[in-house]
Design an enzyme around this catalytic site. Structure first.
Site, PDB file in Angstrom:
ATOM      1  N   LYS A  89      -2.797   7.126   1.237  1.00  0.00           N
ATOM      2  CA  LYS A  89      -2.581   7.300   2.680  1.00  0.00           C
ATOM      3  C   LYS A  89      -1.654   8.499   2.897  1.00  0.00           C
ATOM      4  O   LYS A  89      -0.474   8.361   3.240  1.00  0.00           O
ATOM      5  CB  LYS A  89      -2.036   6.014   3.316  1.00  0.00           C
ATOM      6  CG  LYS A  89      -2.291   5.968   4.822  1.00  0.00           C
ATOM      7  CD  LYS A  89      -2.166   4.564   5.354  1.00  0.00           C
ATOM      8  CE  LYS A  89      -2.146   4.520   6.877  1.00  0.00           C
ATOM      9  NZ  LYS A  89      -3.349   4.988   7.526  1.00  0.00           N
ATOM     10  N   ARG A 147      10.842  26.187  -1.151  1.00  0.00           N
ATOM     11  CA  ARG A 147       9.386  26.093  -1.247  1.00  0.00           C
ATOM     12  C   ARG A 147       8.887  26.503  -2.636  1.00  0.00           C
ATOM     13  O   ARG A 147       9.126  27.627  -3.084  1.00  0.00           O
ATOM     14  CB  ARG A 147       8.731  26.973  -0.172  1.00  0.00           C
ATOM     15  CG  ARG A 147       7.233  26.799  -0.091  1.00  0.00           C
ATOM     16  CD  ARG A 147       6.636  27.625   1.041  1.00  0.00           C
ATOM     17  NE  ARG A 147       5.204  27.398   1.122  1.00  0.00           N
ATOM     18  CZ  ARG A 147       4.307  28.041   0.374  1.00  0.00           C
ATOM     19  NH1 ARG A 147       4.707  28.946  -0.500  1.00  0.00           N
ATOM     20  NH2 ARG A 147       3.008  27.769   0.498  1.00  0.00           N
ATOM     21  N   LEU A 156     -10.024   4.910   2.366  1.00  0.00           N
ATOM     22  CA  LEU A 156      -8.738   4.215   2.380  1.00  0.00           C
ATOM     23  C   LEU A 156      -9.019   2.711   2.389  1.00  0.00           C
ATOM     24  O   LEU A 156      -9.879   2.244   3.149  1.00  0.00           O
ATOM     25  CB  LEU A 156      -7.948   4.586   3.638  1.00  0.00           C
ATOM     26  CG  LEU A 156      -6.583   3.914   3.725  1.00  0.00           C
ATOM     27  CD1 LEU A 156      -5.597   4.555   2.748  1.00  0.00           C
ATOM     28  CD2 LEU A 156      -6.023   3.977   5.137  1.00  0.00           C
ATOM     29  N   ARG A 204       0.838  -1.208   0.000  1.00  0.00           N
ATOM     30  CA  ARG A 204       0.000   0.000   0.000  1.00  0.00           C
ATOM     31  C   ARG A 204       0.873   1.258   0.000  1.00  0.00           C
ATOM     32  O   ARG A 204       0.551   2.248  -0.657  1.00  0.00           O
ATOM     33  CB  ARG A 204      -0.960  -0.009   1.197  1.00  0.00           C
ATOM     34  CG  ARG A 204      -1.945   1.171   1.159  1.00  0.00           C
ATOM     35  CD  ARG A 204      -3.023   1.078   2.212  1.00  0.00           C
ATOM     36  NE  ARG A 204      -2.470   1.152   3.550  1.00  0.00           N
ATOM     37  CZ  ARG A 204      -3.201   1.023   4.666  1.00  0.00           C
ATOM     38  NH1 ARG A 204      -4.507   0.803   4.575  1.00  0.00           N
ATOM     39  NH2 ARG A 204      -2.635   1.100   5.847  1.00  0.00           N
TER      40      ARG A 204
HETATM   41  N1  PDD Z   1      -5.428   4.892  10.205  1.00  0.00           N
HETATM   42  N2  PDD Z   1      -9.427   4.840   7.033  1.00  0.00           N
HETATM   43  C1  PDD Z   1      -8.677   5.848   7.489  1.00  0.00           C
HETATM   44  C2  PDD Z   1      -9.050   7.249   7.119  1.00  0.00           C
HETATM   45  C3  PDD Z   1      -7.553   5.590   8.314  1.00  0.00           C
HETATM   46  O1  PDD Z   1      -6.786   6.608   8.747  1.00  0.00           O
HETATM   47  C4  PDD Z   1      -7.261   4.247   8.669  1.00  0.00           C
HETATM   48  C5  PDD Z   1      -6.092   3.889   9.541  1.00  0.00           C
HETATM   49  C6  PDD Z   1      -8.086   3.228   8.170  1.00  0.00           C
HETATM   50  C7  PDD Z   1      -7.826   1.779   8.470  1.00  0.00           C
HETATM   51  O2  PDD Z   1      -6.689   1.310   7.774  1.00  0.00           O
HETATM   52  P1  PDD Z   1      -5.805   0.118   8.339  1.00  0.00           P
HETATM   53  O3  PDD Z   1      -6.719  -1.013   8.635  1.00  0.00           O
HETATM   54  O4  PDD Z   1      -4.864  -0.176   7.242  1.00  0.00           O
HETATM   55  O5  PDD Z   1      -5.117   0.636   9.576  1.00  0.00           O
HETATM   56  C8  PDD Z   1      -9.146   3.563   7.348  1.00  0.00           C
HETATM   57  C9  PDD Z   1      -4.204   4.618  10.902  1.00  0.00           C
HETATM   58  C10 PDD Z   1      -4.263   3.492  11.854  1.00  0.00           C
HETATM   59  C11 PDD Z   1      -3.636   5.907  11.488  1.00  0.00           C
HETATM   60  O6  PDD Z   1      -3.727   6.895  10.792  1.00  0.00           O
HETATM   61  O7  PDD Z   1      -3.091   5.899  12.587  1.00  0.00           O
END
Ligand code: PDD
Length: 284
Positions: free
Chosen positions: A149, A100, A207, A52
């Site tokens: 992400k 920048r 996500l 990912r």
């Molecule tokens: N966050 N959706 C969003 C917006 C997220 O930020 C996350 C995880 C998930 C779940 O994804 P995963 O199962 O891969 O952790 C869904 C992480 C944990 C964080 O930002 O700390």
């Protein structure tokens, strides 16, 4: 013991670590990240997270900071130096430091890499899952590429704090049409009265959570019905069970939304069973 962080080739105590003031992560949130779960010193679902990460980097036309074996070495070394048995590791890659400018810097600018690790109290998380959490619905004001992400997390942070201010452990993000996208830092699920499990299709609107993938596979293995489609706040309020999934929470039952009880007001059988199976799969 001083906590150690890896920044661009160096392991140092936090007090001595530094990042360039013109790092594009700092000025533009021009970066991506991953959070992985550590159990018994093992990084759970490592390849899934690194795949990912590669995808997020590719979508932003950013070069990987180093080869995958080198990255895994940095992660394990950060865990070792922080003596983490159970916890998380956080990886952040930005486009690097450059004067920048809105355009990308030249290829001679290398990306920046940060790796840190923190311990986690699994018992506390398990105790919370036994009770379930309250959630608050909040408008989803994010951009259209939530599949990346990205470290640009302002809307999620504001939603999370709004929820917390009202005694809720998670915010459920809702679009103008009344449909839930996901949690502020989790994916959202519901179980309907025909025991169908619903979660939003992993397109650009959410996500694609790694935990979501593990839960979806478990649902199929169990022979339960999985429907990947958006569900509304009204459907969630009328659901038998609601839960959220993430690397940090694993699977967390939601027993109240906006002050209204969900199902029996306690974690449901399907949520409990799925959580147990995830814990088993993670060797917990
Ligand atoms: N966050 N959706 C969003 C917006 C997220 O930020 C996350 C995880 C998930 C779940 O994804 P995963 O199962 O891969 O952790 C869904 C992480 C944990 C964080 O930002 O700390």
């Amino acid at each position: 013991m001083a906590r150690i962080i890896y920044v661009n080739g160096r392991y140092s105590p936090y007090s001595q670590a530094s990042i360039h003031v013109e790092d594009r992560g700092f000025q533009f949130a021009d970066g991506v990240y991953e959070v992985c779960f550590i159990h018994n010193r093992v990084i759970v679902d490592l390849d899934g997270h690194l795949d990912r990460l590669d995808r997020s980097l590719g979508e932003l036309r950013m070069a990987p900071p180093m080869s995958r074996p080198a990255l895994i070495h940095v992660m394990n070394e950060t865990l070792r130096r922080n003596k983490i048995r159970n916890g998380y590791t956080y990886l952040q890659v930005t486009r690097g430091a450059a004067p920048r400018a809105f355009s990308f810097p030249g290829d001679d600018i290398g990306s920046s890499l940060i790796c840190m690790a923190r311990p986690h109290d699994e018992k506390k998380n398990n105790a919370l899952a036994k009770k379930g959490i309250n959630a608050l619905t909040v408008p989803d004001i994010r951009w259209a590429r939530r599949d990346i992400k990205s470290i640009s997390l302002l809307p999620q942070m504001l939603a999370s704090q709004t929820a917390l201010d009202q005694g809720c452990a998670e915010a459920l993000l809702v679009e103008d049409d009344g449909f839930i996208t996901e949690g502020s830092h989790s994916n959202a699920w519901m179980v309907d009265h025909d025991n169908r499990l619903l979660t939003r299709r992993a397109d650009n609107s959410i996500l694609r959570g790694r935990t979501r993938e593990v839960v979806a596979a478990t649902i199929i293995e169990l022979g339960l019905k999985l429907e990947e489609r958006a569900f509304s706040v009204d459907e969630a309020l009328a659901a038998k069970e609601v839960f959220v999934t993430s690397t940090t929470a694993l699977l967390m039952p939601v027993v109240q939304i906006d002050g209204k009880q969900i199902g029996a007001g306690v974690p449901g059988d399907i949520s409990n069973k799925l959580r147990q199976l995830i814990c088993d799969a993670y060797g917990m």
